[in-house]
Design an enzyme around this catalytic site. Structure first.
Site, PDB file in Angstrom:
ATOM      1  N   THR A  14       0.835  -1.207   0.000  1.00 15.69           N
ATOM      2  CA  THR A  14       0.000   0.000   0.000  1.00 15.69           C
ATOM      3  C   THR A  14       0.870   1.258   0.000  1.00 15.69           C
ATOM      4  OG1 THR A  14      -1.681  -1.214   1.251  1.00 15.69           O
ATOM      5  CG2 THR A  14      -1.858   1.191   1.247  1.00 15.69           C
ATOM      6  N   VAL A  15       1.796   1.349   0.945  1.00 15.10           N
ATOM      7  CA  VAL A  15       2.584   2.584   1.097  1.00 15.10           C
ATOM      8  C   VAL A  15       3.731   2.625   0.080  1.00 15.10           C
ATOM      9  CG1 VAL A  15       3.952   3.986   2.693  1.00 15.10           C
ATOM     10  CG2 VAL A  15       1.987   2.693   3.550  1.00 15.10           C
ATOM     11  N   ARG A  46       8.150  -9.419  -1.672  1.00 18.12           N
ATOM     12  CA  ARG A  46       8.111 -10.879  -1.838  1.00 18.12           C
ATOM     13  C   ARG A  46       7.443 -11.278  -3.144  1.00 18.12           C
ATOM     14  NH1 ARG A  46       6.142 -11.482   4.318  1.00 18.12           N
ATOM     15  NH2 ARG A  46       4.570 -10.156   3.391  1.00 18.12           N
ATOM     16  N   LYS A 107       5.964   2.487  12.765  1.00 22.53           N
ATOM     17  CA  LYS A 107       5.846   2.956  14.157  1.00 22.53           C
ATOM     18  C   LYS A 107       6.060   1.833  15.165  1.00 22.53           C
ATOM     19  CE  LYS A 107       1.818   2.151  12.119  1.00 22.53           C
ATOM     20  NZ  LYS A 107       1.075   2.599  10.985  1.00 22.53           N
ATOM     21  N   GLU A 131       8.286  10.645   9.396  1.00 18.88           N
ATOM     22  CA  GLU A 131       7.035  11.418   9.375  1.00 18.88           C
ATOM     23  C   GLU A 131       5.809  10.521   9.176  1.00 18.88           C
ATOM     24  OE1 GLU A 131       6.603  15.168   9.552  1.00 18.88           O
ATOM     25  OE2 GLU A 131       4.823  14.063  10.157  1.00 18.88           O
ATOM     26  N   GLY A 189      -6.907  -0.625   2.604  1.00 22.47           N
ATOM     27  CA  GLY A 189      -5.471  -0.493   2.861  1.00 22.47           C
ATOM     28  C   GLY A 189      -5.155   0.316   4.105  1.00 22.47           C
ATOM     29  N   GLU A 192      -3.380  -2.456   9.745  1.00 24.44           N
ATOM     30  CA  GLU A 192      -2.060  -3.095   9.847  1.00 24.44           C
ATOM     31  C   GLU A 192      -2.165  -4.538   9.345  1.00 24.44           C
ATOM     32  OE1 GLU A 192       0.837  -1.392  10.959  1.00 24.44           O
ATOM     33  OE2 GLU A 192      -0.670   0.101  10.507  1.00 24.44           O
ATOM     34  N   LYS A 207       2.226   5.179  18.190  1.00 20.27           N
ATOM     35  CA  LYS A 207       2.330   6.548  17.671  1.00 20.27           C
ATOM     36  C   LYS A 207       2.437   7.569  18.797  1.00 20.27           C
ATOM     37  CE  LYS A 207      -0.284   5.289  13.529  1.00 20.27           C
ATOM     38  NZ  LYS A 207      -1.641   5.075  13.019  1.00 20.27           N
ATOM     39  N   GLY A 304      -3.815   5.001   4.512  1.00 17.22           N
ATOM     40  CA  GLY A 304      -4.064   4.864   3.072  1.00 17.22           C
ATOM     41  C   GLY A 304      -2.790   5.167   2.302  1.00 17.22           C
TER      42      GLY A 304
END
Ligand code: NDP
Ligand code: HSE
Length: 434
Positions: A14-15, A46, A107, A131, A189, A192, A207, A304
Site C-alpha cells: 500500500t505505502v 516478496r 511505528k 514522518e 489499505g 495493519e 504513535k 491509506g
C-alpha cells in the site's frame, strides 16, 4: 553534493507502491523544490509478479532479499515500508551501518527499538526520518520539530488510528457490524498486517509513544503506555454517550505533569462541541498544547497509500535537500531531558463514565453513592436507564468529576462486589480536550 538521489524501496505494498507512483507523478515539482532528481532504482518485496506488473516495464531492479538494498553502494536512501519488527529492524540497522539514510513508516519498530535505532544513526551521522509513522499524511512530526519548537509542550491528544476511527464512525452511521467495518478498512489499505494492533490500541500507542518522546525529550518507552482498544466497546455506551452530548473516540494522550509524563490510549467521551468529536472515518486529528502557542490542531487522512506516501516523500525531500547541499543531518530527538520521568497510571487524573447493572430495588443508589463518597469521588450526574431487553434489573449511568485512576479502580472493585450489582461495571474516560 549531489544532483541525483538514488532510493531503494523495501516494501511495495500500500505505502511502497503509492510512494513509487507519487514520486513518478510529481517528479518535476520535487526536483524543482529540492534541487535533485529522486530516483527509485531498487525495489524489494516478496511477490515479484505483482511488483513487476506495477512497475510496468520501468528500469528498476527488483528482488526479494533486503540485503540487496544494503549491499548496493549506489543507494543513498533506503525507504523501509515493509512493516513488522523483523526483518525491518535488521534492514534499518544494516542500512545505517552502511552509511545510508533511512526513511520509515514503521511505528511498531520505532516505538519498540527507537532508542537503539536513533543512537546508531546519530553515531553514524545519518538520518532516520519517520514522518509517515504517525497520523498518515498529517505532518505532525515536522510540526513538533520545527513549527512548534519554541514551545514547552504541555500535552498532545489525538485520534491517531484511522482504522478504529473508520470502524467507530461507520458503525454509527450505517449500523454495519464491527467485523464488516474492519473488513472494509482492510480492503481500503488502512489496517495493519495484523489488525489487532489497530483495534486493541497498540498502533495508536506506538504513535503516541513516538510523539511523547519528541515532545518531552524522554527516551522512547512503549512499555510506559496504558492501552485499551475499541473491541470491547458496546453500542449501548455509544448511544448513552451521545444522549449525554459526547462522542466516543479512540484517543492517544500524552501529558506533562509535575510528577511525570502520562502516556495512554483508550476510548474516551469527547464533548460534541469539540472539533475532535467531528473527526470521522479514516481522518486523524492531533491537538498539541504549547505554552506559547496555545492549542494547535492538525487534521487529515491518517492512513491509506497516497496520504502516507505524502509523508514518506516529505522525508525524502528533506534528505535530498541535505544531500544536495552537502549538509550533515541534525539529530532528531536532541538530548534526553534527564529530569522527566513517567507518571504511573494510577496517578493519572480524568473524569469517568460508568454503566452499572443493578437490581431494581430500594437502597441500591445509596449503596453505590456511598462507594463514591468513601473514595472521595464527586459525582457529576446519575441517570437510571431501562434494562436491556431480556435482562432483569436496571442500569445506572454515572458521570464523575475529575479523580485519579487509582481511586476510580478502587471504587469499581467495591461496586462490583456489592450484592445489588448484577454485572461488570463499564468504565470509560471523559476528555474535555480544552
Ligand atoms: P503492505 O502489507 O501493503 O506492504 C508491505 C510490503 O512489504 C509488501 O510489498 C510486502 O511484500 C513487503 N514485505 C513484507 N515483508 C517482507 C520481507 N520479509 N521481505 C521482503 N518484502 C517484504 O503494508 P503497508 O504498505 O500498509 O504498510 C507498510 C508500513 O507502513 C507498515 O510499517 C505500516 O505500519 C506503515 N504504515 C501504513 C499505513 C497504511 O495506511 N497502510 C499508514 C502509515 C504507516 P509482498 O506484498 O510481496 O508480500
Ligand atoms: N493502521 C494504521 C491506521 C495505518 O489505521 O491508522 C496508519 O498508521
Amino acid at each position: 553534493m549531489k544532483d541525483i538521489v538514488n532510493i531503494g524501496l523495501a516494501g511495495f505494498g500500500t505505502v511502497g507502491g503509492a510512494t513509487y507512483e507519487v514520486l513518478k507523478r510529481n517528479a518535476r515539482d520535487l526536483t524543482r523544490r529540492t534541487g535533485v532528481a529522486m530516483r527509485v532504482t531498487r525495489v524489494v518485496c516478496r511477490n515479484q509478479q505483482k511488483a513487476r506488473a506495477r512497475l510496468n516495464g520501468d528500469d528498476v531492479q527488483l528482488s526479494s532479499d533486503w540485503h540487496d538494498l544494503v549491499d548496493d553502494p549506489s543507494l543513498d536512501v533506503v525507504v523501509e515500508v515493509m512493516g513488522g519488527i523483523e526483518p525491518a529492524k535488521s534492514l534499518v540497522m544494516a542500512a545505517i551501518k552502511a552509511g545510508k539514510h533511512v526513511v520509515t513508516a514503521n511505528k511498531a519498530m520505532l516505538a519498540t527499538y527507537g532508542n537503539e535505532i536513533f543512537s546508531a544513526a546519530d553515531a553514524k551521522g545519518v538520518t532516520v526520518a519517520f514522518e509517515a509513522s504517525v497520523a498518515g499524511g498529517i505532518p505532525i512530526i515536522k510540526a513538533l520539530r520545527e513549527g512548534l519548537s519554541a514551545n514547552r509542550i504541555e500535552w498532545i491528544a489525538g485520534i491517531i488510528n484511522g482504522t478504529s476511527n473508520f470502524i467507530l464512525s461507520t458503525m454509527r452511521d450505517t449500523g454495519a457490524s464491527f467485523d464488516a467495518c474492519l473488513a472494509k478498512a482492510q480492503e481500503l489499505g488502512y489496517a495493519e498486517a495484523d489488525p489487532t494492533f489497530d483495534i486493541e490500541g497498540q498502533d495508536a500507542a506506538h504513535k503516541i509513544t513516538i510523539l511523547s518522546a519528541l515532545a518531552f525529550g524522554t527516551p522512547v518507552n512503549y512499555g510506559a503506555a496504558m492501552i485499551e482498544g475499541i473491541s470491547k466497546l458496546e453500542a449501548v455506551d455509544i448511544r448513552y454517550a451521545e444522549e449525554l452530548g459526547y462522542r466516543i473516540k479512540l484517543l492517544g494522550i500524552t501529558k506533562r505533569t509535575s510528577e511525570g509524563v502520562e502516556l495512554r490510549v483508550h476510548p474516551a467521551l469527547v464533548p460534541m462541541r469539540r472539533l475532535m468529536a467531528s473527526v470521522e472515518g479514516v481522518m486523524n486529528a492531533v491537538v498539541v498544547k504549547g505554552d506559547a502557542v496555545g492549542t494547535v490542531m492538525l487534521h487529515g487522512r491518517g492512513a491509506g497509500g497516497e496520504p502516507t506516501a505524502s509523508a514518506v516523500i516529505a522525508d525524502l525531500c528533506d534528505v535530498s535537500r541535505m544531500l544536495a547541499n552537502g549538509n550533515s543531518p541534525v539529530p532528531i530527538f536532541g538530548e534526553h531531558d534527564q529530569e522527566v520521568g513517567w507518571l504511573p497510571i494510577e496517578k493519572t487524573v480524568s473524569s469517568y463514565y460508568l454503566r452499572i447493572g443493578v437490581k431494581d430495588e430500594p437502597g441500591v443508589l445509596a449503596d453505590v453513592s456511598r462507594v463514591f463518597a468513601d473514595n472521595a469521588i464527586s459525582v457529576e450526574s446519575m441517570m437510571q436507564k431501562e434494562a436491556p431487553v431480556g435482562a432483569s434489573g436496571t442500569e445506572i449511568v454515572i458521570m464523575t468529576h475529575s479523580t485519579t485512576e487509582g481511586a476510580i479502580r478502587r471504587a469499581v472493585r467495591t461496586i462490583e462486589a456489592l450484592e445489588s450489582v448484577t454485572s461488570r461495571v463499564v468504565l470509560l474516560r471523559k476528555e474535555e480536550l480544552n
